[in-house]
Enzyme design. Structure first.
Site, PDB file in Angstrom:
ATOM      1  N   LYS A 148      46.945  73.755  48.312  1.00  0.00           N
ATOM      2  CA  LYS A 148      46.582  74.962  49.057  1.00  0.00           C
ATOM      3  C   LYS A 148      45.567  74.630  50.151  1.00  0.00           C
ATOM      4  O   LYS A 148      44.619  73.858  49.932  1.00  0.00           O
ATOM      5  CB  LYS A 148      45.998  75.982  48.075  1.00  0.00           C
ATOM      6  N   SER A 188      46.125  84.722  47.725  1.00  0.00           N
ATOM      7  CA  SER A 188      46.053  83.853  48.882  1.00  0.00           C
ATOM      8  C   SER A 188      46.808  82.534  48.715  1.00  0.00           C
ATOM      9  O   SER A 188      46.987  81.790  49.672  1.00  0.00           O
ATOM     10  CB  SER A 188      44.592  83.556  49.208  1.00  0.00           C
ATOM     11  N   ILE A 211      40.181  84.584  43.113  1.00  0.00           N
ATOM     12  CA  ILE A 211      39.001  85.438  42.973  1.00  0.00           C
ATOM     13  C   ILE A 211      39.406  86.910  42.933  1.00  0.00           C
ATOM     14  O   ILE A 211      38.694  87.742  42.396  1.00  0.00           O
ATOM     15  CB  ILE A 211      37.995  85.182  44.112  1.00  0.00           C
ATOM     16  N   GLY A 216      43.039  87.656  42.308  1.00  0.00           N
ATOM     17  CA  GLY A 216      44.450  87.560  41.961  1.00  0.00           C
ATOM     18  C   GLY A 216      45.201  86.494  42.722  1.00  0.00           C
ATOM     19  O   GLY A 216      46.436  86.434  42.662  1.00  0.00           O
ATOM     20  N   SER A 217      44.509  85.605  43.411  1.00  0.00           N
ATOM     21  CA  SER A 217      45.154  84.678  44.337  1.00  0.00           C
ATOM     22  C   SER A 217      46.017  83.613  43.675  1.00  0.00           C
ATOM     23  O   SER A 217      46.830  82.979  44.351  1.00  0.00           O
ATOM     24  CB  SER A 217      44.100  83.994  45.213  1.00  0.00           C
TER      25      SER A 217
END
Length: 479
Positions: free
Chosen positions: A80, A154, A175, A177-178
């Site tokens: 990521k 994200s 933080i 639901g990412s």
């Protein structure tokens, strides 16, 4: 041979160990799959193939000499784009952040030390602050199941790349639901660890070079199988979690099914049907499944979580926006006094400008709620709950306050309703494993989360592996 890319990481590693395929060959397959899908998905947004090929050749040479290659020996993977990687600094969607030198984030260094061949970075929203993965630097990432919809955020590029077989493993973060939201939207697995299990060093945000371990934020694995989650987490935490431990015995599992809450948004009927079908399959496999009321006082939890979250995220906000929120505090208090809920703009305004004493009060409430929920896990192995109230939604570039989530029965929910069902595990620092639960009648993936006690990561991961292997897990989207 390209079918190897559709296998999970564990199976790909077995092919590497048996010399059925070389690391160089597997990397070239991944690069070809990326080239084939990039225009459609835009999941991997920057790559260093030459550096990766050099690393893959070194891993192949070591294997030919029978030298140790590590548990990820020669496996190609992406990361990521909120993690610093040598040669590919985290941009977090901002051009100026990629114009710098960077060392590997600690989690990335652990994966590289374990033998991973890291070749690319996956797309994110700006500063990881949205449930859509789009920015002006790299553009919009599409969902492999429906290009008109978001893969989530994200860690959206990561989930899309996993679902499309571009990568077998990913390192994400969560933080708000990412990790879980993109996994649910794309039909893959992820694990939000207990807070503090994996160091955040080298994750951006916060600003590059920060030594801070941000409250609420966690670093965790994403994969196409639960066994891969366990393997990668054992590497990222560099701790005692045994990746080869057997899955749980479903006949001994006692699962609390949480589908309704008076203080949380009602979930889409199609999402509910998928979760109820999964619950029936669990019962058929021998598990005990019981409907549970709110496992925590969500009326207190939601404003507490949002205050804690706002205090963290405000560090990344422009000063001008914060000053505007500061000026709006009196109006926000007035609005809350007249019934505005915790998901309203009013509470957000107060959360992002919270005084230290307000944060301390929220932290004290969090501690009480965490104490109150602990006995529940003496009764249940885990709580099975939705991740989001809706499946993947269409791309929406409007301002946050104008966005709405549409349900299949015609209701419109506030955009930040996505925070509601993920709040318990995040605010209370609990582990939560995201698993594919099924698909809607229209073919969109639906995810579920298994929430466990703090430090009980092995419990939810073991249960996820049993569900994956005995009931069903990842299904590839049509190509």
């Amino acid at each position: 041979m390209s079918d190897l890319l559709d296998l999970d990481a564990t199976a790909q590693l077995a092919a590497l160990a048996s010399k059925k395929v070389s690391s160089v060959e597997l990397l070239k397959m991944a690069l070809a799959r990326h080239a084939e899908t990039h225009a459609r998905l835009n999941a991997v947004v920057t790559a260093e193939p030459e550096r990766a090929l050099e690393r893959a050749r070194a891993m192949d040479d070591a294997r030919m000499r029978s030298d140790p290659t590590g548990p990820l020996g020669g496996l190609p993977m992406t990361v990521k784009d909120t993690f610093d990687v040598v040669g590919m600094p985290a941009s977090s969607g901002l051009a100026h952040l990629r114009r710098r030198q960077a060392e590997d984030a600690v989690a990335v260094a652990h994966a590289r030390h374990a033998g991973a061949v890291i070749w690319g970075k996956t797309n994110v929203p700006v500063m990881a602050a949205d449930w859509q993965s789009a920015n002006q630097l790299y553009g919009v990432t599409n969902n492999p199941w429906d290009q008109t919809r978001t893969p989530g955020g994200s860690s959206g590029g990561a989930a899309a790349a996993l679902a499309a077989g571009v990568t077998a493993l990913e390192i994400g973060s969560d933080i708000g639901g990412s990790l879980r939201v993109p996994a649910g939207f794309c039909g893959v697995f992820s694990h939000k660890p207990s807070w503090g299990m994996v160091t955040q060093r080298g994750h951006v945000p916060p600003h590059p070079g920060s030594y801070a371990e941000r409250d609420l934020n966690v670093v965790g694995p994403m994969a196409r199988s639960a066994r891969d989650l366990r393997m990668l987490l054992s590497i990222l935490e560099a701790g005692p979690l045994a990746p080869k431990a057997p899955p749980a015995d479903l006949s001994e599992a006692r699962i609390g099914l949480w589908l309704e809450d008076p203080n949380l948004p009602v979930i889409d009927p199609e999402v509910r049907t998928v979760l109820e079908t999964l619950a029936k399959a669990l019962e058929a496999a021998g598990a005990t499944v019981e409907l549970v009321a709110s496992p925590v006082d969500t009326q207190t939890l939601l404003p507490t979580y949002l205050t804690l979250l706002g205090a963290v995220l405000s560090e990344d906000m422009p000063d001008k926006a914060l000053r505007a929120m500061e000026r709006a505090r009196p109006l926000a208090r007035w609005s809350l006094a007249r019934g505005a809920g915790p998901l309203s703009w009013a509470h957000s305004s107060l959360a992002y400008t919270a005084r230290h004493r307000e944060w301390l009060a929220a932290d004290a409430v969090r501690a009480r709620l965490r104490h109150n929920i602990a006995p529940l896990f003496d009764r249940y192995t885990a709580i099975l709950a939705p991740i989001t109230p809706v499946p993947a939604f269409p791309h929406d570039a409007r301002a946050f306050v104008r966005r709405r989530l549409k349900t299949s029965d015609g209701r419109a929910l506030p955009y930040n309703s996505i925070l509601a069902w993920i709040a318990t595990a995040t605010a209370l620092h609990l582990p939560a494993t995201a698993i594919p639960a099924g698909r809607t009648p229209g073919g969109l993936p639906v995810g579920a989360q298994l929430i466990g006690p703090r430090g009980g990561d092995g419990r939810t991961l073991s249960l996820a592996q049993a569900i994956d292997e005995l009931i069903g897990g990842f299904v590839a989207p049509p190509r």
